[in-house]
Structures are given as structure tokens and as C-alpha cells.
Design an enzyme around this catalytic site. Structure first.
Site, mmCIF file in Angstrom:
data_model
loop_
_atom_site.group_PDB
_atom_site.id
_atom_site.type_symbol
_atom_site.label_atom_id
_atom_site.label_comp_id
_atom_site.label_asym_id
_atom_site.label_seq_id
_atom_site.Cartn_x
_atom_site.Cartn_y
_atom_site.Cartn_z
ATOM 1 N N ALA A 66 0.861 -1.176 0.000
ATOM 2 C CA ALA A 66 0.000 0.000 0.000
ATOM 3 C C ALA A 66 0.898 1.227 0.000
ATOM 4 O O ALA A 66 2.048 1.163 0.455
ATOM 5 C CB ALA A 66 -0.882 -0.010 1.235
ATOM 6 N N GLY A 111 0.686 -4.999 0.856
ATOM 7 C CA GLY A 111 -0.469 -5.084 -0.045
ATOM 8 C C GLY A 111 -0.145 -5.786 -1.357
ATOM 9 O O GLY A 111 -1.032 -6.328 -2.018
ATOM 10 N N GLU A 114 -0.511 -9.377 -0.577
ATOM 11 C CA GLU A 114 -1.953 -9.639 -0.443
ATOM 12 C C GLU A 114 -2.619 -9.709 -1.821
ATOM 13 O O GLU A 114 -3.496 -10.533 -2.063
ATOM 14 C CB GLU A 114 -2.593 -8.547 0.428
ATOM 15 C CG GLU A 114 -2.126 -8.631 1.867
ATOM 16 C CD GLU A 114 -2.537 -7.435 2.688
ATOM 17 O OE1 GLU A 114 -2.093 -6.310 2.366
ATOM 18 O OE2 GLU A 114 -3.315 -7.604 3.639
ATOM 19 N N GLU A 134 4.226 -4.974 7.323
ATOM 20 C CA GLU A 134 3.410 -3.929 7.961
ATOM 21 C C GLU A 134 3.779 -3.703 9.424
ATOM 22 O O GLU A 134 3.655 -2.598 9.945
ATOM 23 C CB GLU A 134 1.918 -4.293 7.874
ATOM 24 C CG GLU A 134 1.320 -4.200 6.481
ATOM 25 C CD GLU A 134 1.454 -5.477 5.661
ATOM 26 O OE1 GLU A 134 2.264 -6.359 6.025
ATOM 27 O OE2 GLU A 134 0.749 -5.587 4.639
HETATM 28 N N1 COA Z 1 4.580 3.185 -0.615
HETATM 29 C C1 COA Z 1 4.957 4.336 -1.171
HETATM 30 N N2 COA Z 1 6.123 4.497 -1.807
HETATM 31 C C2 COA Z 1 6.909 3.414 -1.904
HETATM 32 C C3 COA Z 1 6.569 2.169 -1.372
HETATM 33 C C4 COA Z 1 5.328 2.069 -0.707
HETATM 34 N N3 COA Z 1 4.890 0.923 -0.178
HETATM 35 N N4 COA Z 1 7.571 1.308 -1.607
HETATM 36 C C5 COA Z 1 8.500 1.984 -2.297
HETATM 37 N N5 COA Z 1 8.109 3.264 -2.466
HETATM 38 C C6 COA Z 1 8.828 4.336 -3.177
HETATM 39 C C7 COA Z 1 9.968 4.897 -2.333
HETATM 40 O O1 COA Z 1 9.474 5.848 -1.421
HETATM 41 C C8 COA Z 1 10.818 5.490 -3.424
HETATM 42 O O2 COA Z 1 10.242 6.701 -3.836
HETATM 43 P P1 COA Z 1 11.161 8.033 -4.061
HETATM 44 O O3 COA Z 1 12.135 7.634 -5.120
HETATM 45 O O4 COA Z 1 10.172 9.064 -4.522
HETATM 46 O O5 COA Z 1 11.787 8.302 -2.731
HETATM 47 C C9 COA Z 1 10.666 4.506 -4.575
HETATM 48 O O6 COA Z 1 9.459 3.811 -4.331
HETATM 49 C C10 COA Z 1 11.789 3.489 -4.657
HETATM 50 O O7 COA Z 1 11.875 2.819 -3.410
HETATM 51 P P2 COA Z 1 13.233 2.711 -2.557
HETATM 52 O O8 COA Z 1 12.869 2.489 -1.127
HETATM 53 O O9 COA Z 1 14.121 3.860 -2.854
HETATM 54 O O10 COA Z 1 13.873 1.383 -3.202
HETATM 55 P P3 COA Z 1 14.872 0.369 -2.506
HETATM 56 O O11 COA Z 1 15.352 -0.530 -3.589
HETATM 57 O O12 COA Z 1 15.893 1.088 -1.688
HETATM 58 O O13 COA Z 1 13.982 -0.488 -1.475
HETATM 59 C C11 COA Z 1 12.015 -1.719 -0.778
HETATM 60 C C12 COA Z 1 12.951 -1.321 -1.952
HETATM 61 C C13 COA Z 1 10.850 -2.486 -1.385
HETATM 62 C C14 COA Z 1 12.783 -2.639 0.212
HETATM 63 C C15 COA Z 1 11.538 -0.456 -0.034
HETATM 64 O O14 COA Z 1 11.030 0.448 -0.997
HETATM 65 C C16 COA Z 1 10.451 -0.709 0.960
HETATM 66 O O15 COA Z 1 10.722 -1.213 2.051
HETATM 67 N N6 COA Z 1 9.199 -0.342 0.626
HETATM 68 C C17 COA Z 1 8.075 -0.428 1.536
HETATM 69 C C18 COA Z 1 7.607 -1.853 1.679
HETATM 70 C C19 COA Z 1 6.483 -1.908 2.688
HETATM 71 O O16 COA Z 1 6.633 -1.667 3.846
HETATM 72 N N7 COA Z 1 5.294 -2.269 2.205
HETATM 73 C C20 COA Z 1 4.128 -2.416 3.029
HETATM 74 C C21 COA Z 1 3.319 -1.183 3.015
HETATM 75 S S1 COA Z 1 1.869 -1.386 4.007
#
Ligand code: COA
Length: 260
Positions: A66, A111, A114, A134
Site C-alpha cells: 500500500a 499489499g 496480499e 506492515e
Molecule cells: N509506498 C509508497 N512508496 C513506496 C513504497 C510504498 N509501499 N515502496 C517503495 N516506495 C517508493 C519509495 O518511497 C521510493 O520513492 P522516491 O524515489 O520518490 O523516494 C521509490 O518507491 C523506490 O523505493 P526505494 O525504497 O528507494 O527502493 P529500494 O530498492 O531502496 O527499497 C524496498 C525497496 C521495497 C525494500 C523499499 O522500498 C520498501 O521497504 N518499501 C516499503 C515496503 C512496505 O513496507 N510495504 C508495506 C506497506 S503497508
């Protein structure tokens, strides 16, 4: 109908839906969730569509969850509505009546996992990473994750994933029954399409009845589920495709299913 955050393609009888926010790792904001619901409703209504593939744009992610920037400021009432909206999207996919295959090329987190769990079959690239992180945000899965994950993996694994937020690789996801197949990254698209085409050549009512018996019947007790199965079996016997399938076997030829 056009979509801002989705790409829609027709590949014969296969509809491919791509979540298209690669710069945000295809995170599900409210708009994308709404578009997904509409796109799946359309795929369900369109008789020319036999199978759906769902994937994320770009190399890095299926869907990374999400959209956290939207989550960050929600009130409790908005959070409940957001969860309900996401659950509705997932239910629309799960109850589509046509097979939906998740093509998981990279991150399927929160999400995103999911969403993959709401699909009927999951093919992952060796590079895929799955998890329910989460807990690290101080919340829990809200789009059905606690319930569908429990049903796929059992309680111990569901609790491990949701309590720790651990990210697992594709090989571990396969061991845990979370994905049906793992393939090399360069083979993912072709392998998914080949499976979709195989399903698209099957009798649609038999596909629908299988999904219904396993998904709806499977939520009931065994004797109710078996009644459900017998009824679904009988529904198939009302189709021309059932006559064609059995006749083709007896005539030693390949069946051609018309969808009637
Ligand atoms: N919601 C909103 N934005 C997200 C996102 C999410 N769930 N996951 C990634 N992004 C965005 C980042 O903010 C970043 O945006 P920006 O370039 O404008 O700052 C872009 O996507 C790239 O992500 P980034 O974190 O820089 O890539 P990474 O390779 O370093 O890490 C992940 C990848 C997947 C490990 C990391 O993005 C992450 O942990 N995301 C969240 C996962 C999460 O908690 N999901 C559950 C949500 S309820």
C-alpha cells in the site's frame, strides 16, 4: 475506459493488467486500488477474456505494498475504509470466475503480497522477494493478508511472516506454498503467458466451476463443500463444452472448447 496507473493489453484471450507506477515500485494508492477493481470488473464481464495476468511495471517490483505516503496521515475511520476498499479489490480478483495469474518479478510486499494471494496462481522470478512488513510500520496487513496467508501456509508461518515482517526469497516462498513456480527472471514473462494460454484453451465453465468449488466450497465444512462440488459438476454437464471434451477424448482428437 482509460486508466492512469494501469496498462491493459489483450493477448488473444488473455488480458494482461500491469500496475504502472514503477517509480513508486507500483505501490497501491487509493486511485490504483479503484482502477484495479474496475479493470477486473471489466475483465470479468468481457466474454472474450478467458484468463488474466497481473504484474507490475519495471524490473524491481510486482507491487511494494500500500502507498505509505497515503497511509501516514490516515485517521482510524479512513484506515478502516481504506482496508475495506482494498479487501473489495482483492475479493473482486478472487471471485472473478476466471483464472488470474500473478506474475511476480520482484518485490511483493504488504499489499503486494496480499494482491498476489488474491490471485489464483502465482509464478515468481528467482529475484522475487515476498513479505508482510506492515509490523515495521506499526500496523497489520489490511487487505486480507492475515486471512488468506493463514489459509495458504497455516498458522505458524502466517504468524512468523506477519509478526516479524521478514522478507523471504522466491525459493523459500515456493517451499511455503506461496508461489506455484519459480523461474529465471528472463523466463518469467514467457512462462506466465504459456500457462495463461494453456488455461485460456480450457472450457470456461469448467474453469469457473473449479474456482468456485475450491474457493467458495472450500470455505464451508466438508459435507457442504462436497454438495457444492456436485452442483458445480452438474453445471458443467449442461455445457456443450463438456460434450465436446468427452467426445474429443473418445474420438482421439484435441478438444476445441467454444465457451458454450
Ligand atoms: N509506498 C509508497 N512508496 C513506496 C513504497 C510504498 N509501499 N515502496 C517503495 N516506495 C517508493 C519509495 O518511497 C521510493 O520513492 P522516491 O524515489 O520518490 O523516494 C521509490 O518507491 C523506490 O523505493 P526505494 O525504497 O528507494 O527502493 P529500494 O530498492 O531502496 O527499497 C524496498 C525497496 C521495497 C525494500 C523499499 O522500498 C520498501 O521497504 N518499501 C516499503 C515496503 C512496505 O513496507 N510495504 C508495506 C506497506 S503497508
Amino acid at each position: 475506459m482509460s486508466f492512469e496507473n494501469l496498462l491493459i493489453e489483450n493477448l488473444g484471450a488473455v488480458r494482461r493488467i500491469t500496475v504502472n507506477r514503477p517509480d513508486k515500485l507500483n505501490a497501491l494508492n487509493a486511485q490504483t486500488l479503484g482502477e484495479l477493481t474496475r479493470a477486473f470488473e471489466q475483465a470479468g464481464e468481457d466474454e472474450s477474456v478467458r484468463v488474466v495476468i497481473l504484474r507490475g511495471a519495471g524490473e524491481k517490483a510486482f507491487v511494494a505494498g500500500a502507498d505509505i505516503s497515503e497511509l501516514a496521515t490516515v485517521t482510524p475511520v479512513q484506515a478502516r475504509d481504506f482496508a475495506r476498499r482494498g479487501q473489495h479489490t482483492m475479493a473482486t480478483i478472487e471471485r472473478l470466475g476466471k483464472p488470474v495469474i500473478a506474475q511476480i518479478g520482484g518485490y511483493a510486499l504488504g499489499g503486494g503480497m496480499e494482491l498476489a494471494l488474491a490471485c489464483h496462481l502465482r509464478i515468481a522470478s528467482e529475484k522475487a522477494r515476498l513479505g508482510q512488513p506492515e509490523i515495521n510500520l506499526g500496523v497489520i496487513p489490511g487487505f486480507g493478508g492475515t486471512q488468506r496467508l493463514l489459509r495458504v501456509t497455516g498458522r505458524g508461518v502466517a504468524l512468523e511472516l506477519c509478526l516479524t515482517g521478514v522478507q523471504i526469497d522466491a525459493a523459500r516462498a515456493y517451499e511455503l506454498n506461496l508461489v506455484n513456480r519459480v523461474v529465471a527472471p528472463e523466463e518469467l514473462e514467457a512462462a506466465t503467458l504459456a500457462l495463461a494460454e494453456q488455461l485460456a484453451a480450457s472450457a470456461p465453465e469448467a474453469l469457473r466451476s473449479t474456482l468456485d468449488a475450491v474457493i467458495t466450497g472450500g470455505e464451508a465444512d466438508l459435507s457442504t463443500g462436497l454438495d457444492y462440488e456436485a452442483q458445480a459438476f452438474s453445471t458443467c454437464a449442461a455445457t456443450e463444452d463438456m460434450r465436446e471434451g468427452t467426445r474429443a477424448f473418445l474420438e482421439r482428437r484435441k478438444a476445441v472448447f467454444s465457451g458454450r
